[in-house]
Motif scaffolding. Structure first.
Motif, PDB file in Angstrom:
ATOM      1  N   LEU A 129       0.834  -1.199   0.000  1.00 22.98           N
ATOM      2  CA  LEU A 129       0.000   0.000   0.000  1.00 22.98           C
ATOM      3  C   LEU A 129       0.866   1.245   0.000  1.00 22.98           C
ATOM      4  CD1 LEU A 129      -2.437  -1.085   2.848  1.00 22.98           C
ATOM      5  CD2 LEU A 129      -2.821  -1.296   0.393  1.00 22.98           C
ATOM      6  N   TRP A 134      -2.854   7.069   4.522  1.00 20.96           N
ATOM      7  CA  TRP A 134      -3.256   7.323   5.911  1.00 20.96           C
ATOM      8  C   TRP A 134      -2.306   8.266   6.635  1.00 20.96           C
ATOM      9  CZ3 TRP A 134      -1.444   2.615   4.192  1.00 20.96           C
ATOM     10  CH2 TRP A 134      -0.272   2.140   4.755  1.00 20.96           C
ATOM     11  N   LEU A 190      -1.415   2.370  11.213  1.00 19.78           N
ATOM     12  CA  LEU A 190      -0.786   1.200  10.615  1.00 19.78           C
ATOM     13  C   LEU A 190       0.717   1.343  10.731  1.00 19.78           C
ATOM     14  CD1 LEU A 190      -2.854   0.716   7.330  1.00 19.78           C
ATOM     15  CD2 LEU A 190      -3.091  -0.487   9.485  1.00 19.78           C
ATOM     16  N   ASP A 200       3.315  -0.939   5.482  1.00 24.63           N
ATOM     17  CA  ASP A 200       2.660  -0.689   4.208  1.00 24.63           C
ATOM     18  C   ASP A 200       2.549  -1.973   3.390  1.00 24.63           C
ATOM     19  OD1 ASP A 200       5.286  -1.035   3.509  1.00 24.63           O
ATOM     20  OD2 ASP A 200       5.470   0.817   2.381  1.00 24.63           O
ATOM     21  N   LEU A 255       0.948  -5.817   3.424  1.00 31.48           N
ATOM     22  CA  LEU A 255      -0.015  -6.720   4.044  1.00 31.48           C
ATOM     23  C   LEU A 255       0.281  -8.144   3.577  1.00 31.48           C
ATOM     24  CD1 LEU A 255      -3.336  -4.731   3.421  1.00 31.48           C
ATOM     25  CD2 LEU A 255      -1.763  -4.572   5.364  1.00 31.48           C
ATOM     26  N   ARG A 260     -12.624  -9.090   0.236  1.00 31.39           N
ATOM     27  CA  ARG A 260     -11.876  -8.696   1.428  1.00 31.39           C
ATOM     28  C   ARG A 260     -10.644  -9.584   1.572  1.00 31.39           C
ATOM     29  NH1 ARG A 260     -16.787  -7.976   5.831  1.00 31.39           N
ATOM     30  NH2 ARG A 260     -17.398  -5.878   5.197  1.00 31.39           N
ATOM     31  N   LEU A 302      -6.035  -6.930   9.959  1.00 28.94           N
ATOM     32  CA  LEU A 302      -6.203  -5.815   9.031  1.00 28.94           C
ATOM     33  C   LEU A 302      -7.025  -6.341   7.860  1.00 28.94           C
ATOM     34  CD1 LEU A 302      -2.625  -4.276   8.943  1.00 28.94           C
ATOM     35  CD2 LEU A 302      -4.618  -3.434  10.182  1.00 28.94           C
ATOM     36  N   LEU A 333      -8.169  -5.369   3.857  1.00 37.28           N
ATOM     37  CA  LEU A 333      -8.219  -4.580   2.636  1.00 37.28           C
ATOM     38  C   LEU A 333      -9.495  -4.978   1.923  1.00 37.28           C
ATOM     39  CD1 LEU A 333      -6.998  -2.648   0.546  1.00 37.28           C
ATOM     40  CD2 LEU A 333      -5.825  -4.637  -0.447  1.00 37.28           C
ATOM     41  N   THR A 372     -10.522   0.210   0.357  1.00 37.65           N
ATOM     42  CA  THR A 372     -10.439   0.756   1.710  1.00 37.65           C
ATOM     43  C   THR A 372      -9.598  -0.184   2.566  1.00 37.65           C
ATOM     44  OG1 THR A 372     -12.672   1.671   1.484  1.00 37.65           O
ATOM     45  CG2 THR A 372     -11.757   1.567   3.698  1.00 37.65           C
ATOM     46  N   ILE A 373      -8.743   0.390   3.406  1.00 39.66           N
ATOM     47  CA  ILE A 373      -7.994  -0.389   4.391  1.00 39.66           C
ATOM     48  C   ILE A 373      -8.669  -0.169   5.741  1.00 39.66           C
ATOM     49  CG2 ILE A 373      -6.272   1.443   4.725  1.00 39.66           C
ATOM     50  CD1 ILE A 373      -5.488  -2.282   4.899  1.00 39.66           C
ATOM     51  N   GLY A 391     -11.330   2.783   9.088  1.00 37.84           N
ATOM     52  CA  GLY A 391     -10.730   2.657   7.769  1.00 37.84           C
ATOM     53  C   GLY A 391     -10.485   3.973   7.065  1.00 37.84           C
TER      54      GLY A 391
END
Length: 177
Positions: free
Chosen positions: A4, A9, A20, A23, A25, A43, A50, A52, A68-69, A175
């Motif tokens: 990400l 964010w 977070l 970056d 996941l 998802r 977490l 995503l 969206t995270i 999020g």
């Protein structure tokens, strides 16, 4: 893995409650929600919960248009039927808040109505790459939001979640689109 852009964010600094430390996941499970004519929600979950989330008109997620995270904020087992009723009332309200959080306004369906029924659906979650075995979770939820500086928005997803054959919980996730 999914990488990400941390500016999504970090640009909000202390104004956002989403925190977070990474970056990258490392995906441990994948879920899909069939919304019928409204498309699909895909998802992707990490071991530390977490999520995503992407919304797509196609089942494979190739035309995803909304990302969206989400990070967990709180999780609780309701002790009795009265606690479940209070949670259901919170999901229907115009606004939502929790300890340590500011007020979020109802994002789905707008805030014209004093009360609005939440959305319910089954999510199929696959914990292995073959996709053969899935566990199912029934969810009733509402999405709330608040503005952040500039053009930002922080989301709050309030969920009543009941895994098939498991115990019901009340979940709050924060999020950033």
């Amino acid at each position: 893995t999914v990488r990400l852009d941390p500016l999504a964010w970090r640009r909000y600094g202390s104004d956002a409650h989403l925190r977070l430390d990474t970056d990258t996941l490392h995906i441990a499970a994948q879920g899909v929600i069939d919304l019928g004519a409204d498309g699909f929600v895909h998802r992707f979950y990490t071991d530390d919960h977490l999520m995503l989330q992407m919304v797509s008109p196609d089942a494979e997620g190739q035309q995803a248009e909304d990302f969206t995270i989400f990070a967990p904020w709180s999780s609780a087992y309701p002790p009795d039927a009265a606690a479940r009723r209070r949670w259901a009332d919170r999901l229907r309200a115009r606004t939502f808040t929790d300890d340590g959080l500011p007020e979020y306004g109802r994002f789905w369906f707008g805030d014209a109505d004093e009360r609005q029924d939440p959305v319910s659906f089954w999510e199929e979650i696959h914990d292995d790459r073959s996709g053969r075995s899935a566990r199912r979770i029934y969810q009733t939820c509402m999405l709330f939001a608040r503005d952040l500086p500039g053009d930002g928005r922080e989301l709050l997803l309030a969920i009543e979640m009941e895994p098939q054959g498991g115990d019901l919980t009340h979940e709050i996730m924060i999020g950033i689109p």
